[in-house]
Design a protein around this motif. Structure first.
Motif, PDB file in Angstrom:
ATOM      1  N   THR A  80       0.837  -1.197   0.000  1.00 39.76           N
ATOM      2  CA  THR A  80       0.000   0.000   0.000  1.00 39.76           C
ATOM      3  C   THR A  80       0.876   1.254   0.000  1.00 39.76           C
ATOM      4  O   THR A  80       0.451   2.326   0.408  1.00 39.76           O
ATOM      5  CB  THR A  80      -0.936   0.006   1.230  1.00 39.76           C
ATOM      6  OG1 THR A  80      -1.496  -1.299   1.388  1.00 39.76           O
ATOM      7  CG2 THR A  80      -2.102   0.975   1.043  1.00 39.76           C
ATOM      8  N   GLN A 288       0.219   6.837  -3.752  1.00 40.08           N
ATOM      9  CA  GLN A 288       0.903   6.104  -2.687  1.00 40.08           C
ATOM     10  C   GLN A 288       2.348   6.594  -2.632  1.00 40.08           C
ATOM     11  O   GLN A 288       3.011   6.692  -3.659  1.00 40.08           O
ATOM     12  CB  GLN A 288       0.878   4.598  -2.958  1.00 40.08           C
ATOM     13  CG  GLN A 288      -0.507   3.988  -2.957  1.00 40.08           C
ATOM     14  CD  GLN A 288      -0.489   2.496  -3.243  1.00 40.08           C
ATOM     15  OE1 GLN A 288       0.512   1.952  -3.701  1.00 40.08           O
ATOM     16  NE2 GLN A 288      -1.597   1.828  -2.983  1.00 40.08           N
ATOM     17  N   SER A 292      -0.262   4.918   1.384  1.00 40.77           N
ATOM     18  CA  SER A 292      -1.327   5.525   0.587  1.00 40.77           C
ATOM     19  C   SER A 292      -1.841   6.785   1.274  1.00 40.77           C
ATOM     20  O   SER A 292      -2.077   6.789   2.484  1.00 40.77           O
ATOM     21  CB  SER A 292      -2.486   4.548   0.390  1.00 40.77           C
ATOM     22  OG  SER A 292      -3.576   5.205  -0.229  1.00 40.77           O
TER      23      SER A 292
END
Length: 354
Positions: A80, A288, A292
């Motif tokens: 992420t 990101q 993120s």
């Protein structure tokens, strides 16, 4: 500890709901008394760190002592984030052990203990489970029910600093003040607000949006964007018919289908061309970087300004936002973002097969 106990697994599915999706849960665990976090762990030789809650890694990168080392982490801290950014911030990140947590968000305590951690950072009772039975200091980073990323990230930073007995001249708390002041200045003459839709999950044709009491809603409020899903509590799956009715001016996507696929109207059995945001080509992937920007992290003070640069480009141009972004990373992470890396952070997600 016997073999049976060592094989105890910790089911942490709440991570998906609370941290990754940005939705509030129906039940929020009672936090561990934060006054119990022991100050001065650095003096006790705390150098081996394990992080179960992915966003905490970004806070660690901005607030931790340089002689500490992350030995175990949830792999979502990487998936992420932008790996090129992580390589700048923590060049050894690919060698951090992630095998003690599987793809179903299950932690194996036997594998965890093999890492010999001095301290474990986790989030909420579902992640805690058997951790308090281990002879390792464990810190619960869930302190309140507040879904405001500003409140959450400031609390996280303060308690990491307390856990490691460190202080920093440049803090996330200061950056939030700077960001809020800049936002207020940019929006002071903005009399017309855009209607926005925050999609945190668009997978297999199912669209789940962020309503009231969610991270997305809080970010929208800070950026002067009206959340068309404000009457929904938390996060909820909705139909295209509902989105037609809302008819947002601008759309932001956290997880799932790339914005380019929607702009090209490639979603099976879903016609986005009727939506004003599609007509405006105002559909964007949330960037990101260290993590993120769509969820609370050390990058959160940047998010409202990025939203403004997309919703109100006459107030904040892309060039001015990039200047701010570079300055932020220099102050918080002490690195210089090259132009190539900035463009990599801000570029749209790739469409599969291209």
């Amino acid at each position: 500890m016997n073999s049976l106990r060592m094989r105890t697994i910790i089911i942490i599915l709440s991570l998906v709901l609370i941290h990754v999706t940005g939705c509030s849960a129906n039940k929020v665990s009672t936090p561990v008394n934060k006054d119990n976090i022991e100050a001065g762990t650095e003096d006790k030789g705390v150098t081996r760190v394990t992080i179960i809650s992915p966003p905490i890694f970004s806070i660690y990168l901005s607030a931790s002592p340089k002689d500490s080392k992350v030995v175990g982490i949830n792999s979502r801290a990487f998936s992420t984030a932008n790996e090129k950014v992580l390589n700048e911030l923590y060049p050894d990140f690919k060698n951090i052990n992630t095998s003690f947590i599987n793809n179903e968000f299950v932690v194996n305590t036997e594998e965890l203990l093999k890492l010999s951690p001095d301290i474990i950072f986790y989030y909420g009772d579902n992640q805690k489970n058997e951790l308090d039975k281990l002879d390792v200091e464990s810190v619960d980073m869930m302190f309140s029910k507040n879904r405001d990323p500003e409140v959450m990230t400031i609390e996280w930073e303060k308690h990491l600093e307390k856990a490691f007995n460190v202080t920093s001249e440049n803090t996330i708390e200061k950056e939030w003040k700077t960001s809020n002041n800049k936002v207020n200045e940019l929006l002071k003459d903005n009399s017309t607000k855009k209607k926005g839709l925050y999609i945190f999950s668009y997978i297999n044709g199912k669209i789940t949006v962020s309503g009231n009491n969610s991270y997305g809603d809080n970010f929208f409020n800070k950026a002067g964007i009206v959340n068309v899903a404000k009457d929904i509590e938390g996060c909820k799956e909705v139909s295209m018919e509902q989105i037609y009715e809302w008819n947002p001016d601008i759309v932001f996507i956290f997880l799932g289908m790339p914005a380019a696929s929607i702009i090209n109207n490639q979603a099976a059995n879903q016609d986005w061309s009727l939506i004003q945001a599609h007509k405006n080509k105002a559909i964007f992937d949330i960037p990101q970087a260290a993590y993120s920007w769509g969820a609370p992290s050390a990058d959160s003070p940047i998010m409202p300004l990025w939203l403004i640069s997309k919703a109100y480009p006459d107030s904040l141009s892309k060039e001015d936002f990039i200047t701010y972004l570079k300055g932020y990373y220099n102050r918080i992470y002490d690195i210089e973002l090259k132009d190539e890396l900035v463009e990599d952070i801000l570029k749209p997600k790739k469409v599969k097969g291209k």
